[in-house]
Design a protein around this motif. Structure first.
Motif, PDB file in Angstrom:
ATOM      1  N   GLY A  61       0.807  -1.223   0.000  1.00 50.47           N
ATOM      2  CA  GLY A  61       0.000   0.000   0.000  1.00 50.47           C
ATOM      3  C   GLY A  61       0.838   1.270   0.000  1.00 50.47           C
ATOM      4  O   GLY A  61       2.076   1.238  -0.020  1.00 50.47           O
ATOM      5  N   ALA A  62       0.150   2.389   0.085  1.00 49.40           N
ATOM      6  CA  ALA A  62       0.741   3.718  -0.087  1.00 49.40           C
ATOM      7  C   ALA A  62       1.842   4.061   0.910  1.00 49.40           C
ATOM      8  O   ALA A  62       2.736   4.846   0.603  1.00 49.40           O
ATOM      9  CB  ALA A  62      -0.358   4.776  -0.016  1.00 49.40           C
ATOM     10  N   ASP A  63       1.808   3.487   2.105  1.00 49.96           N
ATOM     11  CA  ASP A  63       2.798   3.836   3.130  1.00 49.96           C
ATOM     12  C   ASP A  63       4.031   2.945   3.133  1.00 49.96           C
ATOM     13  O   ASP A  63       4.931   3.140   3.944  1.00 49.96           O
ATOM     14  CB  ASP A  63       2.148   3.798   4.520  1.00 49.96           C
ATOM     15  N   GLY A  64       4.081   1.936   2.255  1.00 49.97           N
ATOM     16  CA  GLY A  64       5.191   0.990   2.284  1.00 49.97           C
ATOM     17  C   GLY A  64       5.050   0.085   3.491  1.00 49.97           C
ATOM     18  O   GLY A  64       4.093   0.193   4.266  1.00 49.97           O
ATOM     19  N   VAL A  65       5.997  -0.841   3.669  1.00 48.11           N
ATOM     20  CA  VAL A  65       5.921  -1.777   4.790  1.00 48.11           C
ATOM     21  C   VAL A  65       7.316  -2.256   5.174  1.00 48.11           C
ATOM     22  O   VAL A  65       8.164  -2.503   4.319  1.00 48.11           O
ATOM     23  CB  VAL A  65       5.005  -2.987   4.449  1.00 48.11           C
ATOM     24  N   ASP A  66       7.551  -2.346   6.493  1.00 49.62           N
ATOM     25  CA  ASP A  66       8.776  -2.962   6.986  1.00 49.62           C
ATOM     26  C   ASP A  66       8.627  -4.469   6.894  1.00 49.62           C
ATOM     27  O   ASP A  66       7.576  -5.024   7.214  1.00 49.62           O
ATOM     28  CB  ASP A  66       9.038  -2.574   8.444  1.00 49.62           C
ATOM     29  N   VAL A  67       9.689  -5.135   6.464  1.00 49.05           N
ATOM     30  CA  VAL A  67       9.730  -6.593   6.391  1.00 49.05           C
ATOM     31  C   VAL A  67      10.570  -7.053   7.573  1.00 49.05           C
ATOM     32  O   VAL A  67      11.729  -6.660   7.708  1.00 49.05           O
ATOM     33  CB  VAL A  67      10.346  -7.061   5.058  1.00 49.05           C
ATOM     34  N   MET A  68       9.965  -7.879   8.439  1.00 47.38           N
ATOM     35  CA  MET A  68      10.575  -8.216   9.718  1.00 47.38           C
ATOM     36  C   MET A  68      10.929  -9.696   9.806  1.00 47.38           C
ATOM     37  O   MET A  68      10.355 -10.517   9.098  1.00 47.38           O
ATOM     38  CB  MET A  68       9.621  -7.805  10.830  1.00 47.38           C
ATOM     39  N   GLU A  69      11.868 -10.030  10.701  1.00 43.34           N
ATOM     40  CA  GLU A  69      12.289 -11.428  10.887  1.00 43.34           C
ATOM     41  C   GLU A  69      11.199 -12.291  11.502  1.00 43.34           C
ATOM     42  O   GLU A  69      11.138 -13.488  11.236  1.00 43.34           O
ATOM     43  CB  GLU A  69      13.540 -11.504  11.766  1.00 43.34           C
ATOM     44  N   ASN A  70      10.360 -11.714  12.359  1.00 41.25           N
ATOM     45  CA  ASN A  70       9.281 -12.475  12.988  1.00 41.25           C
ATOM     46  C   ASN A  70       8.103 -11.552  13.263  1.00 41.25           C
ATOM     47  O   ASN A  70       8.111 -10.402  12.837  1.00 41.25           O
ATOM     48  CB  ASN A  70       9.768 -13.186  14.258  1.00 41.25           C
ATOM     49  N   THR A  71       7.101 -12.058  13.964  1.00 40.83           N
ATOM     50  CA  THR A  71       5.856 -11.314  14.146  1.00 40.83           C
ATOM     51  C   THR A  71       5.790 -10.526  15.452  1.00 40.83           C
ATOM     52  O   THR A  71       4.708 -10.185  15.908  1.00 40.83           O
ATOM     53  CB  THR A  71       4.652 -12.280  14.074  1.00 40.83           C
ATOM     54  N   ARG A  72       6.906 -10.205  16.025  1.00 42.10           N
ATOM     55  CA  ARG A  72       6.933  -9.342  17.210  1.00 42.10           C
ATOM     56  C   ARG A  72       7.192  -7.907  16.779  1.00 42.10           C
ATOM     57  O   ARG A  72       7.967  -7.654  15.844  1.00 42.10           O
ATOM     58  CB  ARG A  72       8.025  -9.792  18.179  1.00 42.10           C
ATOM     59  N   MET A 110       5.203  -9.174   7.353  1.00 43.24           N
ATOM     60  CA  MET A 110       4.704  -7.817   7.133  1.00 43.24           C
ATOM     61  C   MET A 110       3.315  -7.691   7.738  1.00 43.24           C
ATOM     62  O   MET A 110       2.561  -8.658   7.752  1.00 43.24           O
ATOM     63  CB  MET A 110       4.619  -7.526   5.630  1.00 43.24           C
ATOM     64  N   ARG A 111       2.976  -6.514   8.217  1.00 46.13           N
ATOM     65  CA  ARG A 111       1.636  -6.258   8.705  1.00 46.13           C
ATOM     66  C   ARG A 111       0.656  -6.362   7.537  1.00 46.13           C
ATOM     67  O   ARG A 111       0.843  -5.739   6.487  1.00 46.13           O
ATOM     68  CB  ARG A 111       1.526  -4.881   9.333  1.00 46.13           C
ATOM     69  N   ALA A 112      -0.398  -7.150   7.715  1.00 48.33           N
ATOM     70  CA  ALA A 112      -1.376  -7.397   6.652  1.00 48.33           C
ATOM     71  C   ALA A 112      -2.061  -6.102   6.189  1.00 48.33           C
ATOM     72  O   ALA A 112      -2.372  -5.965   5.008  1.00 48.33           O
ATOM     73  CB  ALA A 112      -2.412  -8.417   7.104  1.00 48.33           C
ATOM     74  N   VAL A 113      -2.275  -5.169   7.094  1.00 49.06           N
ATOM     75  CA  VAL A 113      -2.963  -3.929   6.720  1.00 49.06           C
ATOM     76  C   VAL A 113      -2.158  -3.086   5.734  1.00 49.06           C
ATOM     77  O   VAL A 113      -2.706  -2.179   5.102  1.00 49.06           O
ATOM     78  CB  VAL A 113      -3.326  -3.082   7.963  1.00 49.06           C
ATOM     79  N   ALA A 114      -0.875  -3.373   5.592  1.00 51.36           N
ATOM     80  CA  ALA A 114      -0.017  -2.591   4.704  1.00 51.36           C
ATOM     81  C   ALA A 114      -0.030  -3.103   3.263  1.00 51.36           C
ATOM     82  O   ALA A 114       0.564  -2.481   2.384  1.00 51.36           O
ATOM     83  CB  ALA A 114       1.408  -2.580   5.226  1.00 51.36           C
TER      84      ALA A 114
END
Length: 117
Positions: A61-72, A110-114
């Motif tokens: 989406g429009a704000d981009g997203v951080d890609v993280m090693e885990n879900t914390r 990644m956060r699903a909302v992103a």
């Protein structure tokens, strides 16, 4: 990262006998889309996982997203995907998506909302 230069791929299940012929080095977190329970279909035959998945394409989406090693929330950030990047989604679980840019990575949560399907 931007998906502007990324090519679309159509993945199929590899033919013939699939099997590992010896030890395989475990990739570093955030690299190959490989977990113990799931892996990108393109890794079948080279890496062992309980299940292989043909990914679905979603868009950041429009704000981009951080890609993280885990879900914390305090997880290390692997990379960042910018708006419009096409992501190959392998797993959706609650508020999180696990995916990658392709079978060579990078991969992460990644956060699903992103993202949007």
């Amino acid at each position: 990262m931007s998906g502007d230069n990324r090519q679309e791929h159509e993945y199929t299940v590899p033919g013939g006998d699939l099997g590992l012929k010896g030890p395989v080095k475990t990739p570093a977190p955030g690299t190959l889309p490989l977990r113990g329970d799931l892996a990108h279909i393109a890794l079948a035959g080279t890496h062992l996982a309980a299940h292989y998945v043909v990914p679905h394409i979603w868009t950041v989406g429009a704000d981009g997203v951080d890609v993280m090693e885990n879900t914390r929330d305090d997880s290390p950030v692997v990379t960042r995907f910018e708006a419009g990047t096409l992501v190959e989604v392998i797993d959706v679980s609650g508020d999180w998506i696990w995916g990658c840019l392709g079978p060579d990575g990078p991969s992460g949560y990644m956060r699903a909302v992103a993202l949007r399907s």
